[in-house]
Design an enzyme around this catalytic site. Structure first.
Site, PDB file in Angstrom:
ATOM      1  N   LYS A  32       0.844  -1.201   0.000  1.00 12.64           N
ATOM      2  CA  LYS A  32       0.000   0.000   0.000  1.00 12.64           C
ATOM      3  C   LYS A  32       0.875   1.244   0.000  1.00 12.64           C
ATOM      4  CE  LYS A  32      -3.752  -0.409   2.363  1.00 12.64           C
ATOM      5  NZ  LYS A  32      -4.379  -0.692   3.665  1.00 12.64           N
ATOM      6  N   ARG A 102      -2.782   3.291   8.772  1.00  9.91           N
ATOM      7  CA  ARG A 102      -3.209   2.085   8.050  1.00  9.91           C
ATOM      8  C   ARG A 102      -2.052   1.106   7.963  1.00  9.91           C
ATOM      9  NH1 ARG A 102      -4.275   4.893   2.409  1.00  9.91           N
ATOM     10  NH2 ARG A 102      -5.794   3.235   2.069  1.00  9.91           N
ATOM     11  N   GLY A 111      -8.564  -6.603   4.407  1.00  6.32           N
ATOM     12  CA  GLY A 111      -9.411  -6.808   5.563  1.00  6.32           C
ATOM     13  C   GLY A 111      -8.724  -7.504   6.713  1.00  6.32           C
ATOM     14  N   MET A 113      -5.822  -6.530   8.299  1.00  7.51           N
ATOM     15  CA  MET A 113      -5.152  -5.685   9.267  1.00  7.51           C
ATOM     16  C   MET A 113      -6.042  -4.475   9.515  1.00  7.51           C
ATOM     17  SD  MET A 113      -2.233  -7.413   9.360  1.00  7.51           S
ATOM     18  CE  MET A 113      -0.971  -6.298   9.864  1.00  7.51           C
ATOM     19  N   ARG A 346      -4.000  -0.941  -6.119  1.00  9.93           N
ATOM     20  CA  ARG A 346      -3.230  -2.183  -6.113  1.00  9.93           C
ATOM     21  C   ARG A 346      -3.747  -3.052  -7.249  1.00  9.93           C
ATOM     22  NH1 ARG A 346      -5.987  -4.003  -0.630  1.00  9.93           N
ATOM     23  NH2 ARG A 346      -8.025  -4.555  -1.408  1.00  9.93           N
ATOM     24  N   HIS A 464     -16.796  -7.435   2.372  1.00 12.85           N
ATOM     25  CA  HIS A 464     -15.783  -8.367   2.864  1.00 12.85           C
ATOM     26  C   HIS A 464     -16.014  -9.766   2.309  1.00 12.85           C
ATOM     27  CE1 HIS A 464     -14.104 -11.247   5.796  1.00 12.85           C
ATOM     28  NE2 HIS A 464     -13.082 -10.404   5.763  1.00 12.85           N
ATOM     29  N   ARG A 570      -0.756 -45.993  -9.629  1.00 14.74           N
ATOM     30  CA  ARG A 570      -0.643 -46.821  -8.426  1.00 14.74           C
ATOM     31  C   ARG A 570      -1.421 -48.099  -8.702  1.00 14.74           C
ATOM     32  NH1 ARG A 570      -1.723 -41.390  -6.681  1.00 14.74           N
ATOM     33  NH2 ARG A 570      -0.318 -40.706  -5.037  1.00 14.74           N
ATOM     34  N   ARG A 626       3.817 -48.017 -11.546  1.00 14.62           N
ATOM     35  CA  ARG A 626       4.609 -48.406 -10.375  1.00 14.62           C
ATOM     36  C   ARG A 626       4.220 -49.812  -9.923  1.00 14.62           C
ATOM     37  NH1 ARG A 626       3.817 -44.986  -4.951  1.00 14.62           N
ATOM     38  NH2 ARG A 626       1.827 -46.082  -4.951  1.00 14.62           N
ATOM     39  N   SER A 772      12.006 -40.847  -9.948  1.00 13.62           N
ATOM     40  CA  SER A 772      10.811 -40.043  -9.686  1.00 13.62           C
ATOM     41  C   SER A 772      10.764 -39.811  -8.186  1.00 13.62           C
ATOM     42  CB  SER A 772       9.558 -40.778 -10.166  1.00 13.62           C
ATOM     43  OG  SER A 772       8.417 -40.072  -9.758  1.00 13.62           O
ATOM     44  N   GLY A 774       9.375 -39.413  -4.843  1.00 18.13           N
ATOM     45  CA  GLY A 774       8.123 -39.640  -4.124  1.00 18.13           C
ATOM     46  C   GLY A 774       8.180 -38.776  -2.871  1.00 18.13           C
ATOM     47  N   ASP A 777       6.518 -39.722   0.831  1.00 20.18           N
ATOM     48  CA  ASP A 777       7.307 -40.549   1.738  1.00 20.18           C
ATOM     49  C   ASP A 777       8.620 -39.869   2.100  1.00 20.18           C
ATOM     50  OD1 ASP A 777       6.272 -43.039   2.744  1.00 20.18           O
ATOM     51  OD2 ASP A 777       5.965 -43.605   0.648  1.00 20.18           O
ATOM     52  N   CYS A 839       6.520 -37.101  -8.257  1.00 18.78           N
ATOM     53  CA  CYS A 839       5.147 -37.594  -8.349  1.00 18.78           C
ATOM     54  C   CYS A 839       4.427 -37.519  -7.003  1.00 18.78           C
ATOM     55  CB  CYS A 839       5.113 -39.024  -8.894  1.00 18.78           C
ATOM     56  SG  CYS A 839       5.893 -40.204  -7.781  1.00 18.78           S
ATOM     57  N   TYR A 859      10.028 -33.038 -15.294  1.00 20.96           N
ATOM     58  CA  TYR A 859       8.568 -32.942 -15.248  1.00 20.96           C
ATOM     59  C   TYR A 859       8.100 -32.959 -13.803  1.00 20.96           C
ATOM     60  CZ  TYR A 859       8.458 -37.896 -14.109  1.00 20.96           C
ATOM     61  OH  TYR A 859       8.636 -39.087 -13.476  1.00 20.96           O
TER      62      TYR A 859
HETATM   63  P1  ADP Z   1      -7.750  -2.021   3.765  1.00 22.66           P
HETATM   64  O1  ADP Z   1      -6.374  -2.529   3.697  1.00 22.66           O
HETATM   65  O2  ADP Z   1      -8.666  -2.856   4.559  1.00 22.66           O
HETATM   66  O3  ADP Z   1      -8.276  -1.649   2.428  1.00 22.66           O
HETATM   67  P2  ADP Z   1      -7.187   0.736   4.236  1.00 22.66           P
HETATM   68  O4  ADP Z   1      -5.894   0.995   4.874  1.00 22.66           O
HETATM   69  O5  ADP Z   1      -7.271   0.921   2.780  1.00 22.66           O
HETATM   70  O6  ADP Z   1      -7.677  -0.687   4.642  1.00 22.66           O
HETATM   71  O7  ADP Z   1      -8.216   1.709   4.927  1.00 22.66           O
HETATM   72  C1  ADP Z   1      -9.568   1.461   4.904  1.00 22.66           C
HETATM   73  C2  ADP Z   1     -10.330   2.676   4.460  1.00 22.66           C
HETATM   74  O8  ADP Z   1     -10.059   3.793   5.243  1.00 22.66           O
HETATM   75  C3  ADP Z   1     -10.016   3.127   3.060  1.00 22.66           C
HETATM   76  O9  ADP Z   1     -10.731   2.387   2.140  1.00 22.66           O
HETATM   77  C4  ADP Z   1     -10.480   4.553   3.051  1.00 22.66           C
HETATM   78  O10 ADP Z   1     -11.850   4.636   2.782  1.00 22.66           O
HETATM   79  C5  ADP Z   1     -10.240   4.966   4.479  1.00 22.66           C
HETATM   80  N1  ADP Z   1      -9.063   5.803   4.548  1.00 22.66           N
HETATM   81  C6  ADP Z   1      -7.791   5.401   4.611  1.00 22.66           C
HETATM   82  N2  ADP Z   1      -6.954   6.460   4.592  1.00 22.66           N
HETATM   83  C7  ADP Z   1      -7.712   7.557   4.508  1.00 22.66           C
HETATM   84  C8  ADP Z   1      -7.440   8.966   4.435  1.00 22.66           C
HETATM   85  N3  ADP Z   1      -6.216   9.429   4.423  1.00 22.66           N
HETATM   86  N4  ADP Z   1      -8.480   9.781   4.367  1.00 22.66           N
HETATM   87  C9  ADP Z   1      -9.735   9.308   4.354  1.00 22.66           C
HETATM   88  N5  ADP Z   1     -10.067   8.021   4.406  1.00 22.66           N
HETATM   89  C10 ADP Z   1      -9.065   7.142   4.493  1.00 22.66           C
HETATM   90 MG    MG Z   2      -7.946  -0.378   1.414  1.00 22.41          MG
HETATM   91 MG    MG Z   3      -9.516  -2.510   6.563  1.00 19.39          MG
END
Ligand code: ADP
Ligand code: MG
Ligand code: MG
Length: 884
Positions: A32, A102, A111, A113, A346, A464, A570, A626, A772, A774, A777, A839, A859
Site C-alpha cells: 500500500k 493504516r 481486511g 489488518m 493495487r 468483505h 498406483r 509403479r 521419480s 516420491g 514418503d 510424483c 517434469y
Molecule cells: P484495507 O487494507 O482494509 O483496504 P485501508 O488501509 O485501505 O484498509 O483503509 C480502509 C479505508 O479507510 C479506506 O478504504 C479509506 O476509505 C479509508 N481511509 C484510509 N486512509 C484515509 C485517508 N487518508 N483519508 C480518508 N479516508 C481514508
Molecule cells: Mg484499502
Molecule cells: Mg480494513
C-alpha cells in the site's frame, strides 16, 4: 538502500515520506505504501503522508514489542514535515491535522489488518474543527468513528458496545441510517462512546494526540500477529518475517456533506473481467462504510450522473494507473467537498474467469506482455474453473427462493451453517455447508474457507464476503436482503419460509440466485481463454506436467486437462473394487509360491486390461506404472464377519486365516514390508505385473498406438534391491518382447523416497533409467513425521510458530530439498541423461513446482485436476528461474 551515513556511522532509516518512495520499494514500504508513493510520483491527487517501514515492524518485535525512542523521533520529524506540507498542525485546535493510520504488508491482505481514521481528534480539536468548518455534524461524526476504531483496534474493546449504543440512539430518534442523525445526535453518541471507553478501560479517552499516534502504530504492528492474520498468511504462504508497514496519511473527509463521499472501484470487472469501470460508492460516508455495508451503495455508473466531472477524472485516473501497472487496478477514493482523492491502488483480486479474461485482453490491448500476463494469474485460482457448475436440467427444475448479488462465481450446495464455527465443524465431518451470515467479518475467514459457498444478507460486490470469497475461489452470493438471518435462533427466513441447519440450499455465484434444496452439478467447460493461457504456458515451460492417474477414466480427465503423460499409476488402486479385492486377498494370504501364482494368474488379465486402457488414452505420451507398493495388510479384512466370509471363500478355517492375518500384522507398516521389499520377497508379483505392463504395451503397439512404458520400482534404499528386482523385470519383459517378435522400448526406474536413496543416488542411477521423487514418503521420512498423524502436531506447531506451513503440502526446500538436490547431482553424475521428475502431492503445489524448476527436473506429476495449476506454475517458474 535504507542505510544512511549520518556523521560517519551507518544508521537504518525507518520512516519514509511518500515522496521518497516508489513502487519498487514494496518489501520495505509494504504494497500500500509503495503504491501511494508511486502515485505521488505520478502527480495524482493523493493526500500527503509517510510510511513506517516493515523493518520497523520487525524491530518492534525484536525490541520486546516497543517502538524505540529513535524510531519515535523519526516518526515525529516526518510528521513535522507533513504539517509543513499540509499547512495544518497535529493536535492544534486552530488548524488541526487529522491522520489515517493504516497497515500495509508486502502482499496485500485485504481486511486482515486494522485501520484507524480521524486520529488526532480530541475535545479541543473537535471544538476548533467545528468552528473552522462550520460543520458540527461532520466533526462529531468523525469523532465517534475515531473513538470506536481506536477502542477496537488499539484498545481491544469490543466494537459491539459501541454498535449497540449507536443503534440505541438511532432507535430513539426513530431513524434507519446514520445519515439521518444530526450533529446533536452525533455529539450525544460521542459522549456515550467516551463513557463506554471509561467503563471498559477505567480511564478517560486519551486526549494526547501523540500518545494516540504511537499507540496506533503499535497496534498495527501487533495486528500482524493476530489469529486471523496468521491464518491468512498460512493460507497464502506469506512468511511471518515480512512484517507490515504503517501508512500515516492526512485525512480527507468523505463525510463532510452532500458533495463528499467515498468508494471503491476496479478498473475492470473483477468477477467477469469485462473491460468496464466497476465500483460502488456512498455519499457523506467514510472509510469502510461501503465495504461494511452500512447503507446500500450506488454503483459507480451513478456517479457519472451525480458528479460527471469527478467521474471523468476518476475514470481517467483508473486508465492511467492500469496502463502504468499493466494490470487491473483496485482503487479506493474519497471525494471531499467536490474534490477527488485517491487513497489506494493495487493489482485487483479477481475471480479465475476474470483473471484469464483480463490477462488475454491486456495482451491483446498491448498493455502487457504474455510473460507478465502469465505471471499475473494465481495458479491456485484455476482450481475454481475446473470445478463443476450446476447441471442445467437440474437447475431448470430447481426452485428459486431469493436473489442477491453474484459476488463470486461457482455452484455450491449444502446445508446451512450460521456461524464460522459450525462451518468448520461440518467440514471436519465432511458435510457440505453454505455459510449464511448477515455479513462476514475477518473472524469468519476460517469458516468461509470450510464452507462450499457463502451467502450474506448485507454488503455489496466489494463487501468483505465478496472480496474474500473471490480470493478463495469460493462461490458467494452477497447482499441478499430478502434473507432475514437470525444467527442466534439459527434461522433464515425468506418470504415467510423458515430454513434451519438441516435444510439444504444452493447458490449460483454467477447469477446471485439462491435455490432451495441441493442441485446436481456438471463438469466445467474449458473456455477459449483457458486454452490460450495453457498454450502460452506450454511454450514457456521447461518442465512438462504429467498426471497421477490410476484408471483410464482419470487418465482421460488428465489428458483433457492438458497432461503430458502419466507420472504415476498406483497399481494397487486397481484393486479397491469389490470383485477384485477378493482375488487380491487370495494372493496376499497365499502361504506358498504355487498358491500365490495361482491367484496372480487370475489378477493378471485384469491388470493388463487396465494398462491397455491407460496406453490407449496416453497415445504418444510416457506412462509410468509403479509396481505394487502398499503394506499388504491394508487389503485384509478386519471385521469378524468379513474374515469368516474370506475364510469360506478360500476354503480354509477361520482360525487359520486369523493366524495368517496376525502374521502379516506389522507395528510400523509404513516402514515395513512394502514397496520393492514385496518384489524381493515375492518376485512372482513383480513378474506378473511386468507381464501385464509389457503385454498391454505390445497389444497397444499392435493397435498402432505409440507406447512409452516406464516401469517404476518403489521404495528403494539400496542399489542392490533395484538390481535384484530389475533382474525379474528385465528377464520377463525381454522374454515377452522376444516372443512377440515386435520391437518395444521400455524403461525401468525407481522412486526416490528414502533419504538413503538420495544419499547413494550415484549408485542407484547405475540401475535406473529414471528417478521419480516420491516426496510424500521422502518428506515423512526426512522429518520422521507420519503424514497420517501430522494433523494434530502441525496445529500445535503453527501456534508455537515452529512451522509456518505444512511440509506435506509444500515441499521443504531446506531439508527435503537438500536431499533432492543431492540425488539430482549424484544421479546425473552417473547418468547425464537420467530422466527426473516428481510424483508426490507436491507436484501440484505452485511453490513446490517452482523448486522443481530450480532443481532442473524434467517434469512434475500431480492429480488430474491440478494439471492446469501445475502447468501455469511451471511456466511462471521458468520465467522466474530461467535455465541456461
Ligand atoms: P484495507 O487494507 O482494509 O483496504 P485501508 O488501509 O485501505 O484498509 O483503509 C480502509 C479505508 O479507510 C479506506 O478504504 C479509506 O476509505 C479509508 N481511509 C484510509 N486512509 C484515509 C485517508 N487518508 N483519508 C480518508 N479516508 C481514508
Ligand atoms: Mg484499502
Ligand atoms: Mg480494513
Amino acid at each position: 538502500m535504507n542505510n544512511q551515513s549520518l556523521g560517519g556511522f551507518e544508521m537504518t532509516k525507518y520512516v519514509y515520506m511518500f515522496s521518497e518512495g516508489d513502487a519498487s520499494m514494496r518489501n520495505l514500504l509494504g504494497g500500500k505504501g509503495a503504491n501511494l508513493a508511486e502515485m505521488v510520483g505520478l502527480g495524482l491527487p493523493v493526500p500527503n503522508g509517510f510510511i513506517v517501514t516493515t523493518e520497523a515492524c520487525n524491530r518492534y518485535y525484536s525490541d520486546q514489542m516497543t517502538i524505540t525512542p529513535e524510531i519515535q523521533d523519526e516518526i515525529f520529524s516526518s510528521l513535522a514535515e507533513m504539517e509543513q506540507l499540509a499547512g495544518k498542525v497535529f493536535g492544534d485546535p486552530e488548524r488541526p491535522l487529522l491522520l489515517s493510520v493504516r497497515s500495509g504488508a508486502r502482499a496485500s491482505m485485504p481486511g486482515m489488518m486494522d485501520t484507524v481514521l480521524n486520529l488526532g481528534m480530541n475535545d479541543a480539536v473537535a471544538d476548533g474543527l467545528a468552528k473552522l468548518t462550520d460543520n458540527r455534524r461532520f466533526v462529531f461524526d468523525s469523532y465517534r468513528r475515531f473513538i470506536m476504531m481506536f477502542s477496537d483496534v488499539v484498545m481491544d474493546i469490543s466494537r459491539s458496545f459501541y454498535e449497540q449504543a449507536f443503534e440505541q440512539v438511532k432507535k430513539e430518534r426513530g431513524v434507519q441510517t446514520d445519515l439521518e442523525l444530526d450533529a446533536d445526535d452525533l455529539e450525544l453518541i460521542v459522549s456515550k462512546f467516551k463513557e463506554i471507553y471509561l467503563r471498559e478501560k477505567g480511564e478517560s479517552f486519551p486526549q494526547d494526540v501523540k500518545e494516540q499516534l504511537i499507540l496506533s502504530v503499535e497496534a498495527v504492528f501487533r495486528s500482524w500477529n493476530t489469529e486471523r492474520a496468521v491464518y491468512y498468511r498460512q493460507m497464502h504462504n506469506i512468511p511471518a518475517r515480512w512484517g507490515t508497514a504503517v501508512n500515516i496519511q492526512e485525512m480527507v473527509y468523505g463525510n463532510m456533506g452532500d458533495t463528499s463521499g467515498t468508494g471503491v472501484a476496479f478498473s475492470r470487472n473483477p468477477a467477469t473481467g469485462e473491460n468496464k469501470l466497476y465500483g460502488e460508492y456512498l455519499m457523506n460516508a467514510q472509510g469502510e462504510d461501503v465495504v461494511a455495508g452500512v447503507r446500500t451503495p450506488f454503483t459507480i455508473d451513478h456517479l457519472q450522473e451525480q458528479m460527471p466531472e469527478i467521474y471523468q477524472q476518476f475514470a481517467d485516473i483508473t486508465q492511467q494507473l492500469e496502463r502504468h501497472y499493466g494490470d487491473m487496478q483496485d482503487l479506493e477514493f474519497t471525494i471531499e467537498n467536490g474534490k477527488l482523492y485517491i487513497l489506494q491502488t493495487r493489482n485487483g483480486k479477481r475471480t479465475a474467469t476474470a483473471a484469464l479474461q483480463i490477462a488475454v485482453d491486456l495482451v491483446a490491448e498491448g498493455l502487457t506482455s504474455r510473460e507478465e500476463a502469465l505471471l499475473s494469474i494465481d495458479p491456485k485460482q484455476l482450481d475454481a474453473l475446473l470445478h463443476p457448475t450446476f447441471d442445467p436440467n437440474a437447475l431448470e427444475a430447481a426452485t428459486r427462493i431469493a436473489k442477491g448479488l453474484p459476488a463470486s462465481p461457482g455452484a455450491a450446495t449444502g446445508q446451512i451453517a450460521f456461524t464460522a464455527e459450525q462451518a468448520t465443524a461440518a467440514k471436519e465431518a465432511k458435510r457440505p455447508v453454505i455459510l449464511v451470515r448477515e455479513e462476514t467479518s475477518p473472524e469468519d475467514i476460517q469458516g468461509m474457507n470450510a464452507a462450499e459457498g457463502i451467502l450474506t444478507a448485507r454488503g455489496g460486490m466489494t463487501s468483505h464476503a465478496a472480496v474474500v470469497a473471490r480470493g478463495m475461489g469460493k462461490c458467494c452470493v452477497s447482499g441478499c436482503s430478502e434473507a432475514l438471518i437470525n444467527a442466534s435462533n439459527q434461522t433464515m427466513t425468506i418470504s415467510g419460509r423458515v430454513f434451519g441447519c438441516d435444510d439444504f440450499i444452493s447458490l449460483d455465484g454467477s447469477t446471485g440466485i439462491v435455490y432451495e434444496g441441493s442441485i446436481a452439478t456438471v463438469k466445467a467447460e474449458m473456455s477459449s481463454n483457458f486454452q490460450t493461457i495453457m498454450e502460452w504456458a506450454d511454450e514457456i515451460s521447461d518442465m512438462t506436467v504429467r498426471a497421477n492417474a490410476d484408471t483410464p477414466h482419470d487418465s482421460q480427465v488428465a489428458r483433457d486437462l492438458g497432461a503430458q503423460g502419466i507420472g504415476l499409476t498406483r497399481t494397487e488402486h486397481m484393486f479397491f473394487e469389490a470383485e477384485r479385492v477378493f482375488l487380491f486377498r487370495q494372493m496376499i494370504v497365499a502361504r506358498n509360491e504355487a498358491d500365490r501364482r495361482k491367484a496372480l494368474a487370475k489378477i493378471k488379465p485384469m491388470q493388463q486390461e487396465d494398462f491397455l486402457g491407460l496406453f490407449r488414452v496416453m497415445d504418444g505420451l510416457p506412462v509410468i506404472i509403479r509396481l505394487l507398493d502398499p503394506p499388504l495388510h491394508e487389503f485384509l479384512p478386519t471385521a469378524e464377519g468379513e474374515i469368516k466370509e474370506l475364510a469360506d471363500e478360500l476354503d480354509i478355517t477361520y482360525e487359520r486365516l486369523q493366524e495368517i492375518i496376525n502374521e502379516l500384522h506389522e507395528l510400523n507398516p509404513m516402514l515395513g514390508h512394502r514397496g520393492c521389499r514385496l518384489a524381493v520377497s515375492y518376485p512372482e508379483i513383480a513378474e506378473m505385473q511386468t507381464e501385464a505392463i509389457i503385454g498391454a504395451a505390445l497389444q497397444a503397439a499392435a493397435e498402432g498406438i505409440v507406447v512409452k512404458p516406464e516401469i517404476m520400482v518403489p521404495l528403494i534404499c539400496e542399489v542392490k534391491e533395484l538390481e535384484f528386482v530389475n533382474r525379474t523385470i528385465k528377464t520377463t519383459a525381454d522374454r515377452l518382447i522376444a516372443d512377440s517378435g515386435q520391437p518395444l522400448k521400455y524403461w525401468v526406474g525407481t522412486m526416490i523416497e528414502i533419504p538413503r536413496a538420495c544419499l547413494t543416488a550415484d549408485e542407484v542411477a547405475e540401475e535406473a533409467d529414471f528417478f521419480s521423487f516420491g516426496t510424500n514418503d521422502l518428506t515423512q521420512m526426512t522429518y520422521g513425521l507420519s503424514r497420517d498423524d501430522a494433523g494434530k502436531i502441525l496445529e500445535t506447531y503453527y501456534q508455537a510458530g515452529i512451522f509456518e506451513v505444512d511440509p506435506t503440502a509444500q515441499l521443504d526446500r531446506v531439508g527435503v530439498g537438500a536431499l533432492m538436490r543431492t540425488a539430482v547431482e549424484l544421479g546425473r553424475k552417473t547418468k547425464p541423461e537420467l530422466e527426473l521428475g516428481i510424483c508426490g502431492e507436491h507436484g501440484g503445489d505452485p511453490s513446490s513446482v517452482e523448486f522443481c524448476q530450480i532443481l532442473g527436473l524434467d517434469y512434475v506429476s500431480c492429480s488430474p485436476y491440478r494439471v492446469p495449476i501445475a502447468k501455469l506454475a511451471a511456466a511462471q517458474s521458468a520465467l522466474r528461474y530461467p535455465r541456461k
